[in-house]
Design a protein around this motif. Structure first.
Motif, mmCIF file in Angstrom:
data_model
loop_
_atom_site.group_PDB
_atom_site.id
_atom_site.type_symbol
_atom_site.label_atom_id
_atom_site.label_comp_id
_atom_site.label_asym_id
_atom_site.label_seq_id
_atom_site.Cartn_x
_atom_site.Cartn_y
_atom_site.Cartn_z
ATOM 1 N N TYR A 305 0.837 -1.192 0.000
ATOM 2 C CA TYR A 305 0.000 0.000 0.000
ATOM 3 C C TYR A 305 0.879 1.252 0.000
ATOM 4 O O TYR A 305 1.956 1.280 0.596
ATOM 5 N N ASN A 306 0.396 2.296 -0.683
ATOM 6 C CA ASN A 306 1.142 3.556 -0.682
ATOM 7 C C ASN A 306 0.805 4.350 0.579
ATOM 8 O O ASN A 306 -0.071 3.957 1.356
ATOM 9 N N PRO A 307 1.497 5.469 0.814
ATOM 10 C CA PRO A 307 1.272 6.213 2.069
ATOM 11 C C PRO A 307 -0.161 6.649 2.302
ATOM 12 O O PRO A 307 -0.663 6.560 3.430
ATOM 13 N N ILE A 308 -0.858 7.133 1.273
ATOM 14 C CA ILE A 308 -2.216 7.618 1.493
ATOM 15 C C ILE A 308 -3.163 6.462 1.796
ATOM 16 O O ILE A 308 -4.066 6.571 2.634
ATOM 17 N N GLN A 309 -2.968 5.317 1.142
ATOM 18 C CA GLN A 309 -3.801 4.157 1.442
ATOM 19 C C GLN A 309 -3.566 3.685 2.880
ATOM 20 O O GLN A 309 -4.507 3.353 3.608
ATOM 21 N N THR A 310 -2.298 3.670 3.294
ATOM 22 C CA THR A 310 -1.975 3.279 4.658
ATOM 23 C C THR A 310 -2.601 4.239 5.662
ATOM 24 O O THR A 310 -3.175 3.826 6.682
ATOM 25 N N GLY A 311 -2.512 5.541 5.383
ATOM 26 C CA GLY A 311 -3.098 6.537 6.271
ATOM 27 C C GLY A 311 -4.599 6.400 6.390
ATOM 28 O O GLY A 311 -5.165 6.540 7.480
ATOM 29 N N LEU A 312 -5.273 6.091 5.279
ATOM 30 C CA LEU A 312 -6.722 5.932 5.310
ATOM 31 C C LEU A 312 -7.129 4.723 6.150
ATOM 32 O O LEU A 312 -8.098 4.779 6.907
ATOM 33 N N ILE A 313 -6.390 3.628 6.022
ATOM 34 C CA ILE A 313 -6.711 2.431 6.820
ATOM 35 C C ILE A 313 -6.506 2.709 8.309
ATOM 36 O O ILE A 313 -7.322 2.324 9.152
ATOM 37 N N LEU A 314 -5.407 3.391 8.652
ATOM 38 C CA LEU A 314 -5.128 3.699 10.056
ATOM 39 C C LEU A 314 -6.128 4.680 10.655
ATOM 40 O O LEU A 314 -6.213 4.819 11.879
#
Length: 508
Positions: A305-314
């Protein structure tokens, strides 16, 4: 001279003062939370590993833990506004150096060391100035609510904002964003922020104590980081750190016996309830930051996952944390602090188990991550405030400043231990597959959470008569009187109002 407030609502001048102070708390919280979503991007760009980025994050948190109390002490000697400006300058320089990093050593210098030092210098003045300028209890509580609200926003949105910037531009631009906010704070504080009390250049400063406490903490955390390389080196560093800390406490006792002012008074460690509360605080932050690092690395390294996808999941954990934190004050009037802390540990551990279970069933589906993360956030948010309340309410007004500084340092130490322990497990090669390494790291964090539950069970089952709020972090040594005869950090700047009051703000 500070502006008096009697109506409970700050004047327009004081509202302007609040803006740069709240922004300062925002950017420090942002810096502590946005790096996790950029682990993969930074590692690839700098030619390092996930462990290398983990080292940078851990050292940033560790530098804050080691220097927060000394940073608060320095405000007395050199003045609050001067320390604020110095902290902003050091933090901004660190952000610029980090944004131009061509290798891990430069990133560590900029982010871990300079931003860590800058945070330790600027956060104490933020809270001390607010205490001095907002002299009415009601207006002070509102001011701290605004500052800590911005801190919560910074921590909660750090992964998402950092992810958006890193994906749209570059991870380097996230540090540029930090530097830009620092410039705004400098301009606003130069115009509106005034120090209502003179500096005390003759005030003694425990240089030996500050050095020994910092060296001891650094050695112990470095020992954990060395666990995957050499077991004897790990044991040697941890033992050396423990010996240095023993030396530190010995110097504190000697200074107290001879009537000199130490970095911390030993009275802070003689209260059983407070000690248990500090243990739960440390474990809470250890588990929270350990989970954040482990899950972020898992999403990026294993699933790509890229940073924005990771941030959205968190964001699922962030939502849970904000919901339970918002209800913390109301719950504190209905339930004993011990009950809330124990419930928080139970929820957090349950969330970890649910995360692992759902990922074992369907690790490639985004929905499998969300329920566990949400429950983890609920658990952590439910117990953070009660743990601080337990510690704070164990001491009288004249020790509120020192115990607040110790509380903040213990929390930051837990954060650095969380990333150190989780990262060490991930790179130690204990399991045969990466997926099992991440699962093992989370399982270890769940076990640590159960240890926190056990510690919380020994707390007294009492309910505060009135809702307690989290403490004022990092105020100066409260045992020494100011020239105006008041206790530092708790009196009217003019010295006319000699009342002292337990601080109302929430610690970050």
């Amino acid at each position: 001279m500070a502006e008096k407030v009697t109506s409970g609502r700050p004047s327009s001048a004081l509202r302007r003062v609040l803006i740069p102070l709240a922004l300062a708390q925002f950017i420090c919280s942002f810096a502590g939370s946005n790096m996790n979503v950029m682990i993969n991007e930074i590692a690839k760009d700098l030619g390092t590993t996930v462990q290398g980025v983990q080292l940078a994050i851990t050292l940033f948190l560790l530098v804050m833990a080691a220097l927060m109390i000394p940073g608060g002490k320095l405000t007395e000697r050199y003045g609050r506004k001067r320390c604020l400006n110095l902290g902003l300058a050091v933090f901004g320089l660190g952000a610029l150096i980090s944004s131009a990093s061509q290798g891990l050593p430069t990133l560590i210098i900029g982010y871990s060391i300079l931003e860590g030092i800058g945070t330790a210098l600027l956060i104490p003045p933020v809270y001390i100035l607010t205490t001095l300028l907002f002299t009415d209890i009601t207006s002070r509580a509102r001011a701290f609510g605004a500052i800590n609200g911005m801190g919560g926003i910074g921590a909660a949105t750090g992964p998402l904002i950092g992810g958006i910037i890193a994906t749209a531009i570059s991870w380097r631009a996230a540090f540029g964003f930090q530097a830009a906010i620092i410039v705004v704070i400098v301009l606003l504080s130069r115009r509106d922020v005034r120090d209502p009390l003179p500096a005390e250049p003759d005030r003694p400063f425990d240089i030996t104590g500050a050095a020994l406490s910092a060296i001891g903490l650094v050695l112990m955390v470095l020992g954990i980081l060395a666990a995957d390389k050499n077991g004897w080196l790990m044991l040697g560093l941890i033992a050396a750190g423990a010996l240095v800390l023993v030396w530190f406490f010995h110097t504190v006792r000697v200074k107290e016996r001879t009537g000199r002012e130490p970095l911390l008074t030993m009275e802070l460690f003689r209260n059983r309830t407070s000690n248990l509360g500090l243990v739960t605080q440390n474990i809470q932050w250890l588990v929270l930051l350990g989970i954040s690092f482990t899950v972020s690395a898992y999403l990026q390294v294993v699933h790509g996952y890229n940073p924005i996808q990771t941030g959205l999941i968190l964001t699922a954990a962030t939502v849970g944390l904000l919901i339970s934190s918002a209800a913390a004050e109301r719950l504190a009037t209905r339930r004993a602090q011990r009950t809330l802390i124990m419930a928080g540990f139970v929820l957090t551990t349950t969330g970890i188990v649910l995360f692992l279970t759902l990922n074992a069933v369907s690790s490639s589906k985004v929905w499998a991550y969300l329920p566990g993360l949400f429950i983890i956030g609920l658990g952590v948010g439910a117990m953070l405030t009660p743990s601080v309340n337990v510690v704070q309410s164990a001491f009288p007004d004249n020790l509120q400043g020192e115990i607040s500084g110790l509380s903040r340092s213990v929390s930051n130490l837990g954060s650095s231990l969380g990333t150190a322990i989780a990262g060490t497990i991930l790179v130690a090669g204990i399991t045969k597959t990466p997926e099992r390494s991440y699962a093992l790291a989370l399982a270890v964090l769940a076990a640590v959470g159960l240890a926190g539950l056990a510690a919380a069970s020994f707390l007294p089952n009492t309910r505060p008569a009135t809702p307690a709020a989290e403490p004022l972090p990092d105020t100066p040594h409260p045992g020494a009187k100011r020239r105006d005869g008041g206790l530092p950090g708790y009196t009217s700047p003019e010295g006319a109002d000699k009342r002292t009051a337990t601080p109302d703000p929430k610690a970050d």
